[in-house]
Scaffold this motif. Structure first.
Motif, PDB file in Angstrom:
ATOM      1  N   GLY A 104      68.278   9.144  38.037  1.00 43.56           N
ATOM      2  CA  GLY A 104      68.669  10.290  37.230  1.00 43.56           C
ATOM      3  C   GLY A 104      68.082  11.608  37.700  1.00 43.56           C
ATOM      4  O   GLY A 104      68.536  12.673  37.280  1.00 43.56           O
ATOM      5  N   MET A 105      67.062  11.567  38.556  1.00 43.83           N
ATOM      6  CA  MET A 105      66.464  12.799  39.074  1.00 43.83           C
ATOM      7  C   MET A 105      67.333  13.464  40.138  1.00 43.83           C
ATOM      8  O   MET A 105      67.152  14.646  40.436  1.00 43.83           O
ATOM      9  N   ARG A 106      68.264  12.718  40.700  1.00 46.54           N
ATOM     10  CA  ARG A 106      69.052  13.225  41.826  1.00 46.54           C
ATOM     11  C   ARG A 106      70.039  14.295  41.381  1.00 46.54           C
ATOM     12  O   ARG A 106      70.613  14.223  40.293  1.00 46.54           O
ATOM     13  N   SER A 107      70.232  15.282  42.224  1.00 39.28           N
ATOM     14  CA  SER A 107      71.238  16.308  41.945  1.00 39.28           C
ATOM     15  C   SER A 107      72.616  15.662  41.924  1.00 39.28           C
ATOM     16  O   SER A 107      72.835  14.594  42.504  1.00 39.28           O
ATOM     17  N   ARG A 108      73.547  16.308  41.267  1.00 38.21           N
ATOM     18  CA  ARG A 108      74.881  15.737  41.092  1.00 38.21           C
ATOM     19  C   ARG A 108      75.854  16.151  42.199  1.00 38.21           C
ATOM     20  O   ARG A 108      77.054  15.989  42.061  1.00 38.21           O
ATOM     21  N   ARG A 109      75.359  16.658  43.309  1.00 33.92           N
ATOM     22  CA  ARG A 109      76.224  17.084  44.403  1.00 33.92           C
ATOM     23  C   ARG A 109      77.030  15.902  44.920  1.00 33.92           C
ATOM     24  O   ARG A 109      76.511  14.797  45.088  1.00 33.92           O
ATOM     25  N   GLU A 110      78.316  16.136  45.198  1.00 34.72           N
ATOM     26  CA  GLU A 110      79.179  15.077  45.709  1.00 34.72           C
ATOM     27  C   GLU A 110      78.770  14.692  47.123  1.00 34.72           C
ATOM     28  O   GLU A 110      78.471  15.558  47.953  1.00 34.72           O
ATOM     29  N   VAL A 111      78.734  13.394  47.390  1.00 32.95           N
ATOM     30  CA  VAL A 111      78.432  12.899  48.730  1.00 32.95           C
ATOM     31  C   VAL A 111      79.455  11.830  49.093  1.00 32.95           C
ATOM     32  O   VAL A 111      80.113  11.247  48.223  1.00 32.95           O
ATOM     33  N   THR A 112      79.588  11.572  50.383  1.00 34.46           N
ATOM     34  CA  THR A 112      80.504  10.535  50.838  1.00 34.46           C
ATOM     35  C   THR A 112      79.921   9.161  50.502  1.00 34.46           C
ATOM     36  O   THR A 112      78.717   9.025  50.283  1.00 34.46           O
ATOM     37  N   PRO A 113      80.765   8.120  50.488  1.00 33.93           N
ATOM     38  CA  PRO A 113      80.245   6.769  50.207  1.00 33.93           C
ATOM     39  C   PRO A 113      79.129   6.356  51.166  1.00 33.93           C
ATOM     40  O   PRO A 113      78.147   5.730  50.737  1.00 33.93           O
ATOM     41  N   ASP A 114      79.256   6.695  52.455  1.00 36.22           N
ATOM     42  CA  ASP A 114      78.193   6.338  53.405  1.00 36.22           C
ATOM     43  C   ASP A 114      76.903   7.093  53.094  1.00 36.22           C
ATOM     44  O   ASP A 114      75.806   6.520  53.161  1.00 36.22           O
ATOM     45  N   GLU A 115      77.034   8.370  52.756  1.00 36.35           N
ATOM     46  CA  GLU A 115      75.848   9.155  52.385  1.00 36.35           C
ATOM     47  C   GLU A 115      75.216   8.591  51.124  1.00 36.35           C
ATOM     48  O   GLU A 115      73.985   8.509  51.021  1.00 36.35           O
ATOM     49  N   LEU A 116      76.046   8.209  50.165  1.00 41.91           N
ATOM     50  CA  LEU A 116      75.526   7.691  48.894  1.00 41.91           C
ATOM     51  C   LEU A 116      74.718   6.415  49.121  1.00 41.91           C
ATOM     52  O   LEU A 116      73.661   6.229  48.506  1.00 41.91           O
ATOM     53  N   ARG A 117      75.186   5.541  49.996  1.00 45.63           N
ATOM     54  CA  ARG A 117      74.439   4.313  50.282  1.00 45.63           C
ATOM     55  C   ARG A 117      73.046   4.631  50.815  1.00 45.63           C
ATOM     56  O   ARG A 117      72.061   4.002  50.432  1.00 45.63           O
ATOM     57  N   LEU A 118      72.972   5.626  51.694  1.00 48.58           N
ATOM     58  CA  LEU A 118      71.669   6.014  52.246  1.00 48.58           C
ATOM     59  C   LEU A 118      70.785   6.641  51.170  1.00 48.58           C
ATOM     60  O   LEU A 118      69.589   6.368  51.098  1.00 48.58           O
ATOM     61  N   VAL A 119      71.378   7.498  50.336  1.00 48.54           N
ATOM     62  CA  VAL A 119      70.615   8.142  49.264  1.00 48.54           C
ATOM     63  C   VAL A 119      70.073   7.100  48.298  1.00 48.54           C
ATOM     64  O   VAL A 119      68.903   7.156  47.878  1.00 48.54           O
ATOM     65  N   LEU A 120      70.918   6.133  47.924  1.00 53.08           N
ATOM     66  CA  LEU A 120      70.481   5.094  46.989  1.00 53.08           C
ATOM     67  C   LEU A 120      69.370   4.248  47.592  1.00 53.08           C
ATOM     68  O   LEU A 120      68.393   3.913  46.905  1.00 53.08           O
ATOM     69  N   ARG A 121      69.480   3.911  48.869  1.00 55.74           N
ATOM     70  CA  ARG A 121      68.429   3.117  49.510  1.00 55.74           C
ATOM     71  C   ARG A 121      67.114   3.888  49.528  1.00 55.74           C
ATOM     72  O   ARG A 121      66.050   3.337  49.228  1.00 55.74           O
ATOM     73  N   ARG A 122      67.189   5.175  49.881  1.00 53.69           N
ATOM     74  CA  ARG A 122      65.963   5.983  49.907  1.00 53.69           C
ATOM     75  C   ARG A 122      65.378   6.133  48.510  1.00 53.69           C
ATOM     76  O   ARG A 122      64.154   6.186  48.338  1.00 53.69           O
ATOM     77  N   THR A 123      66.247   6.193  47.500  1.00 54.66           N
ATOM     78  CA  THR A 123      65.758   6.290  46.120  1.00 54.66           C
ATOM     79  C   THR A 123      64.983   5.037  45.744  1.00 54.66           C
ATOM     80  O   THR A 123      63.882   5.113  45.177  1.00 54.66           O
ATOM     81  N   TRP A 124      65.550   3.860  46.058  1.00 54.27           N
ATOM     82  CA  TRP A 124      64.843   2.606  45.767  1.00 54.27           C
ATOM     83  C   TRP A 124      63.515   2.544  46.512  1.00 54.27           C
ATOM     84  O   TRP A 124      62.488   2.157  45.940  1.00 54.27           O
ATOM     85  N   MET A 125      63.520   2.957  47.784  1.00 60.12           N
ATOM     86  CA  MET A 125      62.284   2.917  48.569  1.00 60.12           C
ATOM     87  C   MET A 125      61.233   3.852  47.984  1.00 60.12           C
ATOM     88  O   MET A 125      60.050   3.514  47.898  1.00 60.12           O
ATOM     89  N   GLY A 126      61.652   5.036  47.560  1.00 62.34           N
ATOM     90  CA  GLY A 126      60.717   5.964  46.935  1.00 62.34           C
ATOM     91  C   GLY A 126      60.189   5.438  45.615  1.00 62.34           C
ATOM     92  O   GLY A 126      59.001   5.600  45.295  1.00 62.34           O
ATOM     93  N   PHE A 127      61.064   4.801  44.856  1.00 58.77           N
ATOM     94  CA  PHE A 127      60.662   4.187  43.588  1.00 58.77           C
ATOM     95  C   PHE A 127      59.585   3.138  43.816  1.00 58.77           C
ATOM     96  O   PHE A 127      58.547   3.122  43.132  1.00 58.77           O
ATOM     97  N   HIS A 128      59.802   2.266  44.782  1.00 58.38           N
ATOM     98  CA  HIS A 128      58.806   1.231  45.087  1.00 58.38           C
ATOM     99  C   HIS A 128      57.452   1.850  45.430  1.00 58.38           C
ATOM    100  O   HIS A 128      56.407   1.372  44.974  1.00 58.38           O
ATOM    101  N   ARG A 129      57.471   2.913  46.216  1.00 51.16           N
ATOM    102  CA  ARG A 129      56.220   3.525  46.653  1.00 51.16           C
ATOM    103  C   ARG A 129      55.534   4.281  45.518  1.00 51.16           C
ATOM    104  O   ARG A 129      54.300   4.366  45.471  1.00 51.16           O
ATOM    105  N   ALA A 130      56.330   4.810  44.606  1.00 54.38           N
ATOM    106  CA  ALA A 130      55.747   5.463  43.432  1.00 54.38           C
ATOM    107  C   ALA A 130      55.043   4.437  42.544  1.00 54.38           C
ATOM    108  O   ALA A 130      53.942   4.681  42.048  1.00 54.38           O
ATOM    109  N   VAL A 131      55.673   3.285  42.349  1.00 51.70           N
ATOM    110  CA  VAL A 131      55.049   2.211  41.568  1.00 51.70           C
ATOM    111  C   VAL A 131      53.764   1.745  42.239  1.00 51.70           C
ATOM    112  O   VAL A 131      52.720   1.599  41.593  1.00 51.70           O
ATOM    113  N   ALA A 132      53.824   1.530  43.558  1.00 54.57           N
ATOM    114  CA  ALA A 132      52.642   1.092  44.294  1.00 54.57           C
ATOM    115  C   ALA A 132      51.516   2.108  44.177  1.00 54.57           C
ATOM    116  O   ALA A 132      50.343   1.744  44.022  1.00 54.57           O
TER     117      ALA A 132
END
Length: 202
Positions: free
Chosen positions: A55-83
């Motif tokens: 929910g922190m991410r801006s609502r700018r439109e991205v392509t499906p390939d870009e979205l996959r990368l953004v989502l992966r980076r979001t999960w990775m950042g989430f994991h590191r924040a928890v750690a």
């Protein structure tokens, strides 16, 4: 500054916090259990839901390939924040969806395995579909698509089923389990099995 005086470079390394890791599909009741856990646990805990990070991410439109990368980076950042929160001595309740194996592998490499309580949150498919319809804010069939992979690793410290059990009952069940949880933990066993590259136990 008072904060520097208390937590300056000369202060002792804080004891690591515990991570109560709730894993289940979308709509399985993880967030509801997490909220109840914060009410029944004796020590202070932080609830860190991955949806908040998305929910922190801006609502700018991205392509499906870009979205996959953004989502992966979001999960990775989430994991590191928890750690990072746990490494600083904070107890954390995480609700997660291990619907892709790399997410589990990433967490196994980041979290101190003996400090993780891995909780399987189950729910029948019929009930998941009913909740999806009632919520109206999830893609139809999302939980069904996640169901096969989410629990594929097959090992937990403790499990609960929200098909019939309430979030309050599940939270109390988890709370009562904490003082007597056995070792090695599920995370320690999964780490040894799935991440043999990690030679030092955490």
């Amino acid at each position: 500054m008072p904060e520097q005086a208390e937590f300056g470079t000369g202060s002792a390394t804080p004891q690591r916090g515990r991570i109560i890791f709730l894993n289940g599909t979308s709509s399985s009741g993880k967030s509801s259990i997490a909220k109840e856990l914060l009410q029944v646990l004796d020590e202070p805990y932080f609830h860190m839901p991955v949806d908040t990070f998305h929910g922190m991410r801006s609502r700018r439109e991205v392509t499906p390939d870009e979205l996959r990368l953004v989502l992966r980076r979001t999960w990775m950042g989430f994991h590191r924040a928890v750690a990072g929160m746990a490494a600083a001595g904070n107890n954390v309740v995480v609700d997660h969806v291990l619907s892709e194996q790399w997410r589990l592998l990433d967490c196994l490499g980041l979290f101190a395995a003996r400090d993780v309580v891995l909780v399987g949150v189950h729910c029948s498919l019929l009930e998941l579909e009913r909740r999806e319809r009632e919520r109206g804010d999830r893609p139809t069939g999302l939980a069904a698509r996640q169901l096969a992979q989410v629990h594929a690793h097959g090992l937990y410290d403790i499990e609960c089923d929200t098909t019939t059990a309430s979030a309050v009952d599940c939270a109390q069940h988890i709370r009562d389990f904490l003082p007597q949880r056995p070792t090695p933990t599920a995370f320690e066993q999964l780490r040894a099995k799935l991440r043999p590259d990690l030679t030092t136990a955490g």
